[in-house]
Motif scaffolding. Structure first.
Motif, PDB file in Angstrom:
ATOM      1  N   VAL A  37      27.090  10.988  -4.482  1.00  0.00           N
ATOM      2  CA  VAL A  37      26.188  10.392  -3.492  1.00  0.00           C
ATOM      3  C   VAL A  37      26.910  10.437  -2.154  1.00  0.00           C
ATOM      4  O   VAL A  37      28.124  10.207  -2.104  1.00  0.00           O
ATOM      5  CB  VAL A  37      25.848   8.930  -3.855  1.00  0.00           C
ATOM      6  CG1 VAL A  37      25.033   8.270  -2.752  1.00  0.00           C
ATOM      7  CG2 VAL A  37      25.112   8.868  -5.194  1.00  0.00           C
ATOM      8  N   GLN A  39      26.809   9.440   2.279  1.00  0.00           N
ATOM      9  CA  GLN A  39      26.238   8.525   3.274  1.00  0.00           C
ATOM     10  C   GLN A  39      26.772   8.886   4.660  1.00  0.00           C
ATOM     11  O   GLN A  39      27.936   8.594   4.983  1.00  0.00           O
ATOM     12  CB  GLN A  39      26.607   7.074   2.930  1.00  0.00           C
ATOM     13  CG  GLN A  39      25.971   6.047   3.837  1.00  0.00           C
ATOM     14  CD  GLN A  39      26.202   4.642   3.331  1.00  0.00           C
ATOM     15  OE1 GLN A  39      27.270   4.314   2.813  1.00  0.00           O
ATOM     16  NE2 GLN A  39      25.185   3.785   3.493  1.00  0.00           N
ATOM     17  N   TYR A  94      30.730   9.687  -2.208  1.00  0.00           N
ATOM     18  CA  TYR A  94      31.063   8.816  -3.330  1.00  0.00           C
ATOM     19  C   TYR A  94      30.804   9.529  -4.652  1.00  0.00           C
ATOM     20  O   TYR A  94      29.833  10.289  -4.778  1.00  0.00           O
ATOM     21  CB  TYR A  94      30.171   7.581  -3.338  1.00  0.00           C
ATOM     22  CG  TYR A  94      30.289   6.629  -2.186  1.00  0.00           C
ATOM     23  CD1 TYR A  94      29.368   6.650  -1.142  1.00  0.00           C
ATOM     24  CD2 TYR A  94      31.287   5.653  -2.148  1.00  0.00           C
ATOM     25  CE1 TYR A  94      29.437   5.751  -0.094  1.00  0.00           C
ATOM     26  CE2 TYR A  94      31.365   4.741  -1.105  1.00  0.00           C
ATOM     27  CZ  TYR A  94      30.443   4.801  -0.084  1.00  0.00           C
ATOM     28  OH  TYR A  94      30.526   3.900   0.948  1.00  0.00           O
ATOM     29  N   TRP A 105      31.410   2.637  -8.854  1.00  0.00           N
ATOM     30  CA  TRP A 105      31.497   3.541  -7.714  1.00  0.00           C
ATOM     31  C   TRP A 105      32.952   3.690  -7.295  1.00  0.00           C
ATOM     32  O   TRP A 105      33.732   2.742  -7.370  1.00  0.00           O
ATOM     33  CB  TRP A 105      30.701   2.988  -6.532  1.00  0.00           C
ATOM     34  CG  TRP A 105      29.223   3.015  -6.730  1.00  0.00           C
ATOM     35  CD1 TRP A 105      28.507   2.349  -7.679  1.00  0.00           C
ATOM     36  CD2 TRP A 105      28.273   3.744  -5.947  1.00  0.00           C
ATOM     37  NE1 TRP A 105      27.161   2.620  -7.538  1.00  0.00           N
ATOM     38  CE2 TRP A 105      26.988   3.469  -6.481  1.00  0.00           C
ATOM     39  CE3 TRP A 105      28.368   4.597  -4.850  1.00  0.00           C
ATOM     40  CZ2 TRP A 105      25.827   4.024  -5.956  1.00  0.00           C
ATOM     41  CZ3 TRP A 105      27.211   5.148  -4.317  1.00  0.00           C
ATOM     42  CH2 TRP A 105      25.954   4.864  -4.873  1.00  0.00           C
ATOM     43  N   GLY A 106      33.294   4.879  -6.821  1.00  0.00           N
ATOM     44  CA  GLY A 106      34.571   5.047  -6.176  1.00  0.00           C
ATOM     45  C   GLY A 106      34.548   4.415  -4.796  1.00  0.00           C
ATOM     46  O   GLY A 106      33.509   3.964  -4.318  1.00  0.00           O
ATOM     47  N   GLN A 107      35.686   4.410  -4.140  1.00  0.00           N
ATOM     48  CA  GLN A 107      35.790   3.822  -2.801  1.00  0.00           C
ATOM     49  C   GLN A 107      35.178   4.728  -1.741  1.00  0.00           C
ATOM     50  O   GLN A 107      34.879   4.277  -0.623  1.00  0.00           O
ATOM     51  CB  GLN A 107      37.260   3.574  -2.465  1.00  0.00           C
ATOM     52  CG  GLN A 107      38.094   4.839  -2.382  1.00  0.00           C
ATOM     53  CD  GLN A 107      39.594   4.568  -2.301  1.00  0.00           C
ATOM     54  OE1 GLN A 107      40.060   3.483  -2.639  1.00  0.00           O
ATOM     55  NE2 GLN A 107      40.352   5.563  -1.872  1.00  0.00           N
TER      56      GLN A 107
END
Lengths: 115, 106
Positions: A37, A39, A94, A105-107
Motif C-alpha cells: 500500500v 501513500q 507500506y 503494518w510495517g512502519q
C-alpha cells in the motif's frame, strides 16, 4: 511477534525502477498474504498489490503494467518492483498483512522520485 | 473496478459527540468493508473488519454498520485520542480505499 519491515532506497530518479523489500517475522509467507500500500505525502492510501500465500499475485489495474511483486520464502521477504517512476510515485510505501483476526503494518519507507 | 466515495472529507467535533463517517461503494460489496485509523506520522491501524467486527483492543465506542453499497463508522463518544484520519477499504472485488476523513476537535 508478527513484524513487517520495509527497506529500499529513499531517492529514485525519474524513469528509473523502484525496488523495495518487505522482511517479515513471526509468520510464514506460505501461510499469509502480504499486500503493498502506498501513500503520497498528505494524501490517501492506495492499494498496490498482493502476494498471496499460495504464491500468486494480484495488482491494482492502474499500476499493473509497471508493477511486479515476488517473494523469497526462505528469507521471509516480499519484493516490489515498479518501473518508469515519475514524481507522482513519491510516497510512503507500506507492506501489510491483512487477516481476519488481525492486521499488521510495517512502519513504511519514504521514497522520493526526483532528479 | 469498485470505487469508494467517503464522506465527509473533513469533520470537526467536540469531545463526547457522536461521530459518523460514511463510505459508499459503486456496487454491492457484500459487507467486505474495513475501517482504519491513521494518526499523524503513523501507519494505519485497522479498527473494524467486515463491516462490524471490532478488532481486539479497539475501544467499544467504535462500531461499524452497513450493507450493500452503504457503510458507516460510528464513534459513540468522541475522545481526544480519536483525532486522526479514517479510511474505509473494500475487499470484495480487488481492494479500494476511500479518500479519507480527517477528524479534528472543535
Amino acid at each position: 511477534e508478527v513484524q513487517l519491515k520495509e527497506s529500499g532506497p529513499g531517492l529514485v530518479q525519474p524513469s528509473q525502477t523502484l525496488s523495495l523489500t518487505c522482511t517479515v517475522s513471526g509468520f510464514s509467507l506460505t501461510d499469509y498474504s502480504v499486500h503493498w500500500v502506498r501513500q503520497p505525502p498528505g494524501k490517501g492510501l492506495e492499494w498496490m498489490g498482493v502476494m498471496w500465500s499460495g504464491g500468486s499475485t494480484a495488482y491494482n489495474s492502474a499500476l499493473k503494467s509497471r508493477l511486479s511483486i515476488s517473494r523469497d520464502t526462505s528469507k521471509s521477504q516480499v519484493f516490489l518492483k515498479m518501473n518508469s517512476l515519475q514524481t507522482e510515485d513519491t510516497a510512503i510505501y507500506y507492506c501489510t498483512r491483512e487477516g481476519y483476526s488481525a492486521s499488521y503494518w510495517g512502519q513504511g519507507v519514504m521514497v522520493t522520485v526526483s532528479s | 473496478d469498485i470505487q469508494m466515495t467517503q464522506s465527509p472529507s473533513f469533520l470537526s467535533a467536540t469531545v463526547g459527540d457522536r461521530v459518523t463517517i460514511n463510505c459508499k461503494a459503486s456496487q454491492n460489496i457484500n459487507k467486505y468493508l474495513n475501517w482504519y485509523q491513521q494518526k499523524l506520522g503513523e501507519a494505519p491501524k485497522r479498527l473494524i473488519y467486515n463491516t462490524n467486527s471490532l478488532q481486539t483492543g479497539i475501544p467499544s465506542r467504535f462500531s461499524g454498520s452497513g450493507s450493500g453499497t452503504d457503510y458507516t463508522l460510528t464513534i459513540s463518544s468522541l475522545q481526544p485520542e480519536d483525532v486522526a484520519t479514517y479510511f474505509c477499504l473494500q475487499h470484495n472485488s480487488g481492494y479500494t480505499f476511500g479518500a479519507g476523513t480527517k477528524l479534528e476537535l472543535k
